[in-house]
Motif scaffolding. Structure first.
Motif, mmCIF file in Angstrom:
data_model
loop_
_atom_site.group_PDB
_atom_site.id
_atom_site.type_symbol
_atom_site.label_atom_id
_atom_site.label_comp_id
_atom_site.label_asym_id
_atom_site.label_seq_id
_atom_site.Cartn_x
_atom_site.Cartn_y
_atom_site.Cartn_z
ATOM 1 N N ALA A 196 8.492 5.016 11.467
ATOM 2 C CA ALA A 196 7.817 3.839 12.024
ATOM 3 C C ALA A 196 7.010 3.118 10.956
ATOM 4 O O ALA A 196 6.995 1.881 10.897
ATOM 5 N N VAL A 197 6.340 3.894 10.102
ATOM 6 C CA VAL A 197 5.551 3.293 9.035
ATOM 7 C C VAL A 197 6.455 2.549 8.058
ATOM 8 O O VAL A 197 6.133 1.442 7.598
ATOM 9 N N GLN A 198 7.595 3.141 7.741
ATOM 10 C CA GLN A 198 8.525 2.492 6.829
ATOM 11 C C GLN A 198 9.038 1.173 7.384
ATOM 12 O O GLN A 198 9.212 0.197 6.649
ATOM 13 N N ARG A 199 9.276 1.121 8.703
ATOM 14 C CA ARG A 199 9.738 -0.135 9.315
ATOM 15 C C ARG A 199 8.678 -1.223 9.171
ATOM 16 O O ARG A 199 9.006 -2.392 8.918
ATOM 17 N N VAL A 200 7.414 -0.849 9.360
ATOM 18 C CA VAL A 200 6.334 -1.826 9.207
ATOM 19 C C VAL A 200 6.280 -2.342 7.768
ATOM 20 O O VAL A 200 6.152 -3.542 7.524
ATOM 21 N N GLY A 205 4.974 -8.788 4.669
ATOM 22 C CA GLY A 205 3.807 -9.551 5.097
ATOM 23 C C GLY A 205 2.578 -9.161 4.312
ATOM 24 O O GLY A 205 2.502 -8.055 3.759
ATOM 25 N N ALA A 206 1.627 -10.075 4.259
ATOM 26 C CA ALA A 206 0.427 -9.839 3.455
ATOM 27 C C ALA A 206 -0.384 -8.656 3.947
ATOM 28 O O ALA A 206 -1.078 -8.006 3.169
ATOM 29 N N ASP A 207 -0.314 -8.373 5.244
ATOM 30 C CA ASP A 207 -1.128 -7.298 5.815
ATOM 31 C C ASP A 207 -0.295 -6.065 6.163
ATOM 32 O O ASP A 207 -0.704 -5.259 7.007
ATOM 33 N N ARG A 211 -1.413 -2.841 8.489
ATOM 34 C CA ARG A 211 -0.734 -2.551 9.745
ATOM 35 C C ARG A 211 -0.163 -1.133 9.743
ATOM 36 O O ARG A 211 -0.167 -0.451 10.764
ATOM 37 N N ALA A 212 0.315 -0.697 8.574
ATOM 38 C CA ALA A 212 0.846 0.668 8.474
ATOM 39 C C ALA A 212 -0.264 1.689 8.677
ATOM 40 O O ALA A 212 -0.072 2.701 9.367
ATOM 41 N N ARG A 213 -1.429 1.448 8.080
ATOM 42 C CA ARG A 213 -2.568 2.364 8.265
ATOM 43 C C ARG A 213 -3.013 2.387 9.720
ATOM 44 O O ARG A 213 -3.334 3.444 10.274
#
Length: 239
Positions: A196-200, A205-207, A211-213
């Motif tokens: 899921a983190v990899q998909r984000v 995107g700049a953030d 968003r991953a954290r």
């Protein structure tokens, strides 16, 4: 052909820190214990890193930071890489060092900082109520993670929090070896979160990093709530 220069572990950490601020002596030792890096050892046991070793470290640290890859996946991907091809890329990054087996003078132990940061292991044990042997076992099992400075391991406020919780669990009859299951559980949760983190991150995107954290924090909170709910269910079944 001239012999390839080698650098000590502290010199390598200092050379990497501009790109990886969180890198530490303990981090390099941990990666070695996991079979990801194998520095040369001198007759006296000092670690010495080649430019090839530093290239590997940079790649490993980049994969952890940018792709959140677990060590198992990193190890598999490293198996098919010809690392000697990367040596020239490190020519300007490896610091010029004295490769002799010099003896370093250990810095004086500083006084603990507020909130338990900057403690040595004996100081941490005393502040948390653990015995020194218990603190050593918790460190060996990866529950207490030191932050080295001047070749001395120090423990911060988070380590003190873990140590105090562990002491209360020991008061209930548990032993350090029993707490390994909690560390293993967290590691497995992080592995589950990786896709899921990899998909984000791939969405960009700049953030993306923020968003991953946030995603990791949310999933960790949900996992904690699920554990509490399951424990309550077990307690209810006891009548």
């Amino acid at each position: 052909m001239a012999e390839e220069p080698l650098a000590g572990i502290s010199d390598v950490v200092n050379g990497l820190r501009s790109d990886f601020p969180d890198v530490s002596v303990s981090k390099l030792r941990f990666l070695e214990s996991q079979g990801l890096i194998a520095p040369h050892r001198t007759a006296k046991g000092y670690r010495k890193y080649s430019r090839t070793d530093v290239a590997k470290l940079r790649w490993i640290l980049t994969q952890q930071r940018e792709n959140f890859l677990p060590l198992r996946v990193i190890r598999e991907r490293m198996a098919g890489v010809e690392w000697s091809a990367r040596v020239s890329e490190e020519a300007e990054r490896l610091p010029d060092v004295d490769v002799s087996d010099r003896v370093r003078r250990l810095a004086p132990t500083p006084a603990p900082e507020p909130a338990g940061t900057g403690m040595t292991l004996p100081q941490l044990a005393n502040a948390s109520g653990l015995s020194l042997s218990q603190a050593r076992e918790l460190t060996r099992y990866g529950l207490l993670v030191p932050r080295p400075a001047a070749d001395i391991d120090f423990y911060d406020a988070q380590a003190l929090e873990v140590a105090r919780i562990a002491r209360q669990m020991f008061d209930q009859g548990l032993e350090p070896r029993h707490l390994r299951i909690f560390k293993a559980s967290v590691d497995r949760e992080m592995d589950l979160s990786t896709p899921a983190v990899q998909r984000v991150l791939q969405a960009g995107g700049a953030d993306a990093q923020n968003r991953a954290r946030d995603l990791l924090a949310t999933q960790a909170a949900l996992a904690s709530s699920l554990r509490e709910a399951l424990v309550r269910r077990t307690l209810q079944s006891l009548g």
